[in-house]
Design a protein around this motif. Structure first.
Motif, PDB file in Angstrom:
ATOM      1  N   GLY A  41       8.713  -3.293 -12.115  1.00 49.58           N
ATOM      2  CA  GLY A  41       8.572  -3.109 -13.885  1.00 49.58           C
ATOM      3  C   GLY A  41       9.973  -2.876 -14.388  1.00 49.58           C
ATOM      4  N   LEU A  42      10.888  -2.490 -13.865  1.00 51.17           N
ATOM      5  CA  LEU A  42      12.292  -2.565 -14.124  1.00 51.17           C
ATOM      6  C   LEU A  42      12.793  -3.709 -14.421  1.00 51.17           C
ATOM      7  CD1 LEU A  42      13.839   0.549 -12.155  1.00 51.17           C
ATOM      8  CD2 LEU A  42      13.236   0.598 -14.639  1.00 51.17           C
ATOM      9  N   GLU A  43      12.541  -4.652 -13.471  1.00 57.47           N
ATOM     10  CA  GLU A  43      13.075  -6.062 -13.635  1.00 57.47           C
ATOM     11  C   GLU A  43      12.144  -6.698 -14.881  1.00 57.47           C
ATOM     12  OE1 GLU A  43      13.288 -10.305 -10.754  1.00 57.47           O
ATOM     13  OE2 GLU A  43      11.878  -8.334 -10.107  1.00 57.47           O
ATOM     14  N   LEU A  44      11.201  -6.498 -15.094  1.00 59.75           N
ATOM     15  CA  LEU A  44      10.612  -7.083 -15.908  1.00 59.75           C
ATOM     16  C   LEU A  44      11.098  -6.670 -17.463  1.00 59.75           C
ATOM     17  CD1 LEU A  44       7.982  -8.922 -17.102  1.00 59.75           C
ATOM     18  CD2 LEU A  44       6.686  -6.856 -16.843  1.00 59.75           C
ATOM     19  N   THR A  45      11.472  -5.503 -17.433  1.00 57.88           N
ATOM     20  CA  THR A  45      11.902  -4.698 -18.461  1.00 57.88           C
ATOM     21  C   THR A  45      13.239  -5.494 -18.944  1.00 57.88           C
ATOM     22  OG1 THR A  45      10.678  -2.792 -18.321  1.00 57.88           O
ATOM     23  CG2 THR A  45      12.496  -2.579 -19.851  1.00 57.88           C
ATOM     24  N   ALA A  46      14.240  -5.431 -17.992  1.00 61.22           N
ATOM     25  CA  ALA A  46      15.540  -5.921 -18.093  1.00 61.22           C
ATOM     26  C   ALA A  46      15.460  -7.305 -18.462  1.00 61.22           C
ATOM     27  CB  ALA A  46      16.287  -5.847 -16.981  1.00 61.22           C
ATOM     28  N   MET A  47      14.528  -8.316 -17.967  1.00 56.38           N
ATOM     29  CA  MET A  47      14.480  -9.696 -18.283  1.00 56.38           C
ATOM     30  C   MET A  47      14.017  -9.916 -19.991  1.00 56.38           C
ATOM     31  SD  MET A  47      13.370 -11.449 -14.655  1.00 56.38           S
ATOM     32  CE  MET A  47      13.393 -13.220 -15.210  1.00 56.38           C
ATOM     33  N   ALA A  48      12.793  -9.133 -20.186  1.00 55.03           N
ATOM     34  CA  ALA A  48      12.279  -9.193 -21.468  1.00 55.03           C
ATOM     35  C   ALA A  48      13.513  -8.690 -22.660  1.00 55.03           C
ATOM     36  CB  ALA A  48      11.254  -8.248 -21.558  1.00 55.03           C
ATOM     37  N   LEU A  49      14.221  -7.902 -22.263  1.00 51.62           N
ATOM     38  CA  LEU A  49      15.284  -7.238 -23.367  1.00 51.62           C
ATOM     39  C   LEU A  49      16.318  -8.237 -23.284  1.00 51.62           C
ATOM     40  CD1 LEU A  49      15.510  -3.665 -22.167  1.00 51.62           C
ATOM     41  CD2 LEU A  49      14.684  -4.315 -24.271  1.00 51.62           C
ATOM     42  N   ASN A  50      16.859  -8.909 -22.305  1.00 54.54           N
ATOM     43  CA  ASN A  50      17.804 -10.051 -22.296  1.00 54.54           C
ATOM     44  C   ASN A  50      17.422 -10.932 -22.976  1.00 54.54           C
ATOM     45  OD1 ASN A  50      20.462 -10.821 -21.250  1.00 54.54           O
ATOM     46  ND2 ASN A  50      19.319 -12.422 -20.024  1.00 54.54           N
ATOM     47  N   HIS A  51      15.970 -11.312 -22.774  1.00 52.94           N
ATOM     48  CA  HIS A  51      15.273 -12.687 -23.301  1.00 52.94           C
ATOM     49  C   HIS A  51      15.484 -12.445 -25.098  1.00 52.94           C
ATOM     50  CE1 HIS A  51      12.605 -15.843 -24.472  1.00 52.94           C
ATOM     51  NE2 HIS A  51      11.710 -14.915 -25.086  1.00 52.94           N
ATOM     52  N   ARG A  81       0.697  -1.343   0.045  1.00 56.35           N
ATOM     53  CA  ARG A  81       0.159  -0.117   0.073  1.00 56.35           C
ATOM     54  C   ARG A  81       1.011   1.337  -0.023  1.00 56.35           C
ATOM     55  NH1 ARG A  81      -2.687  -3.836  -0.696  1.00 56.35           N
ATOM     56  NH2 ARG A  81      -4.589  -4.174   0.322  1.00 56.35           N
ATOM     57  N   GLY A  82       0.395   2.373  -0.417  1.00 56.74           N
ATOM     58  CA  GLY A  82       0.886   3.574  -0.266  1.00 56.74           C
ATOM     59  C   GLY A  82       2.168   3.773  -1.096  1.00 56.74           C
ATOM     60  N   ALA A  83       3.297   4.571  -0.549  1.00 59.36           N
ATOM     61  CA  ALA A  83       4.350   4.752  -1.134  1.00 59.36           C
ATOM     62  C   ALA A  83       5.402   3.487  -1.332  1.00 59.36           C
ATOM     63  CB  ALA A  83       5.331   5.715  -0.315  1.00 59.36           C
ATOM     64  N   ALA A  84       5.216   2.420  -0.534  1.00 60.73           N
ATOM     65  CA  ALA A  84       5.864   1.322  -0.734  1.00 60.73           C
ATOM     66  C   ALA A  84       5.375   0.620  -1.744  1.00 60.73           C
ATOM     67  CB  ALA A  84       5.786   0.271   0.577  1.00 60.73           C
ATOM     68  N   ARG A  85       4.163   0.620  -2.397  1.00 65.59           N
ATOM     69  CA  ARG A  85       3.468  -0.080  -3.322  1.00 65.59           C
ATOM     70  C   ARG A  85       4.102   0.478  -4.623  1.00 65.59           C
ATOM     71  NH1 ARG A  85      -1.143   1.635  -6.061  1.00 65.59           N
ATOM     72  NH2 ARG A  85      -2.506  -0.113  -7.112  1.00 65.59           N
ATOM     73  N   ASP A  86       4.195   2.148  -4.843  1.00 67.30           N
ATOM     74  CA  ASP A  86       4.833   2.477  -5.851  1.00 67.30           C
ATOM     75  C   ASP A  86       6.322   2.117  -6.267  1.00 67.30           C
ATOM     76  OD1 ASP A  86       2.358   3.822  -6.272  1.00 67.30           O
ATOM     77  OD2 ASP A  86       3.035   5.692  -5.203  1.00 67.30           O
ATOM     78  N   LEU A  87       7.044   2.018  -5.050  1.00 68.16           N
ATOM     79  CA  LEU A  87       8.288   1.758  -5.288  1.00 68.16           C
ATOM     80  C   LEU A  87       8.560   0.145  -5.555  1.00 68.16           C
ATOM     81  CD1 LEU A  87      10.227   3.177  -2.102  1.00 68.16           C
ATOM     82  CD2 LEU A  87      10.399   3.834  -4.427  1.00 68.16           C
ATOM     83  N   TYR A  88       7.626  -0.456  -5.221  1.00 65.31           N
ATOM     84  CA  TYR A  88       7.653  -1.948  -5.386  1.00 65.31           C
ATOM     85  C   TYR A  88       7.439  -2.286  -6.853  1.00 65.31           C
ATOM     86  CZ  TYR A  88       5.823  -6.984  -5.516  1.00 65.31           C
ATOM     87  OH  TYR A  88       5.701  -8.176  -5.569  1.00 65.31           O
ATOM     88  N   LEU A  89       6.319  -1.439  -7.497  1.00 61.97           N
ATOM     89  CA  LEU A  89       5.907  -1.708  -8.571  1.00 61.97           C
ATOM     90  C   LEU A  89       6.878  -1.150  -9.727  1.00 61.97           C
ATOM     91  CD1 LEU A  89       2.072  -0.743  -8.218  1.00 61.97           C
ATOM     92  CD2 LEU A  89       3.103  -3.014  -9.040  1.00 61.97           C
ATOM     93  N   GLY A  90       7.456   0.033  -9.234  1.00 56.36           N
ATOM     94  CA  GLY A  90       8.593   0.428 -10.111  1.00 56.36           C
ATOM     95  C   GLY A  90       9.831  -0.479 -10.267  1.00 56.36           C
ATOM     96  N   GLY A  91      10.092  -1.082  -9.222  1.00 53.77           N
ATOM     97  CA  GLY A  91      11.043  -2.035  -9.201  1.00 53.77           C
ATOM     98  C   GLY A  91      10.889  -3.235  -9.745  1.00 53.77           C
TER      99      GLY A  91
END
Length: 294
Positions: A162-172, A150-160
């Motif tokens: 999202g970056l992890e997902l993008t990096a793994m897809a690009l690597n793939h 919830r709250g600010a922790a949620r935004d940081l979690y989703l941002g992290g």
């Protein structure tokens, strides 16, 4: 989306931080009573789409349409403003995560990334990469859809995530894992391996034995095991174990079951399940279940 589609749209979020500049995530579910069509105009940059379930057809610019049925991973790299069309099938729920990264990311922090993508797909205005998603990538999508914070922790979690997902897809795609798997398997074998994965996805807690799975997919065990590793980067057993863990996360985070039931569905005794869940997600299953009750 079309006026007659009557979609149910999930949440969306936006997250940005230097030096990435424009970076946003959208996710959710949409139900289509009737077939629907829509289109979007995108600026130069990257668009990543992870379809966890659904049936739709996409077309970039005036290119050939591509049908995405079931789990699909798509990466588009536009060198200029471009148009993406979507045609949604009737009677199917779409579960998705999409990310957009502005061109300034390519210009500042990842210029080599744009060069790699362009070199892999030619010099047209839009490069498109589409494959079945490795389970490690699908698991991140599920975590985004069922974020327990919830709250600010949620935004940081989703941002992290999202970056992890993008990096793994690009690597793939840049490493050519998807192309290598397609080259190693014939078209018919590739489809049968995907069918085997779909059988496990349909009921991970009651998945058949390896010989039964191979027989149902129309392959022998050797073809299934080698083809599955080529396509998904892991063994059938590893995939099923990870799939059950992802299902456990979804069930606990949504409040659909308690920890004991999640352990049973995943095929674990309770103490072993808690330890395995902690290793996989870095949090105890009881903590995920308790957050869903808040």
């Amino acid at each position: 989306m079309g006026d007659n589609s009557e979609p149910r749209i999930g949440e969306s979020a936006h997250w940005s931080a230097r030096p990435l500049g424009a970076f946003n995530i959208n996710w959710g579910e949409a139900d289509f009573a009737l077939a629907a069509h829509d289109a979007e105009t995108l600026e130069a940059g990257l668009k990543l789409a992870l379809v966890l379930d659904g049936d739709l057809t996409v077309r970039a610019l005036d290119g050939a349409p591509t049908r995405l049925k079931g789990a699909s991973l798509c990466l588009f790299f536009g060198r200029e403003s471009w148009r993406l069309e979507h045609q949604y099938a009737a009677g199917r729920t779409l579960r998705y995560v999409t990310l957009n990264l502005g061109a300034d990311l390519l210009e500042q922090e990842a210029l080599a990334l744009g060069t790699s993508l362009a070199g892999a797909s030619g010099a047209g205005p839009v490069s498109a990469f589409i494959s079945a998603p490795p389970l490690s990538i699908a698991a991140i999508g599920e975590q985004i859809l069922s974020c327990p914070m919830r709250g600010a922790a949620r935004d940081l979690y989703l941002g992290g995530k999202g970056l992890e997902l993008t990096a793994m897809a690009l690597n793939h795609f840049i490493r050519g894992e998807a192309r290598a798997a397609s080259a190693a398997l014939g078209a018919a074998e590739l489809r049968r391996v995907v069918q085997a994965r779909e059988m496990m996805d349909a009921a991970p807690g009651q998945a058949p034995s390896l010989p039964e799975l191979a027989r149902s997919a129309g392959l022998n065990v050797r073809k299934l095991t080698s083809g599955f590793r080529a396509l998904y980067g892991m063994s059938v057993a590893e995939y099923l174990r990870e799939r059950r863990m992802v299902e456990a996360w979804r069930s606990l985070s949504s409040g659909a079951c308690d920890v004991t039931r999640a352990a049973e569905d995943a095929g674990y005794a309770l103490p072993h399940f808690s330890a395995a869940f902690l290793r996989r997600f870095g949090v105890l299953p009881s903590a995920v279940r308790n957050r869903s009750a808040i």
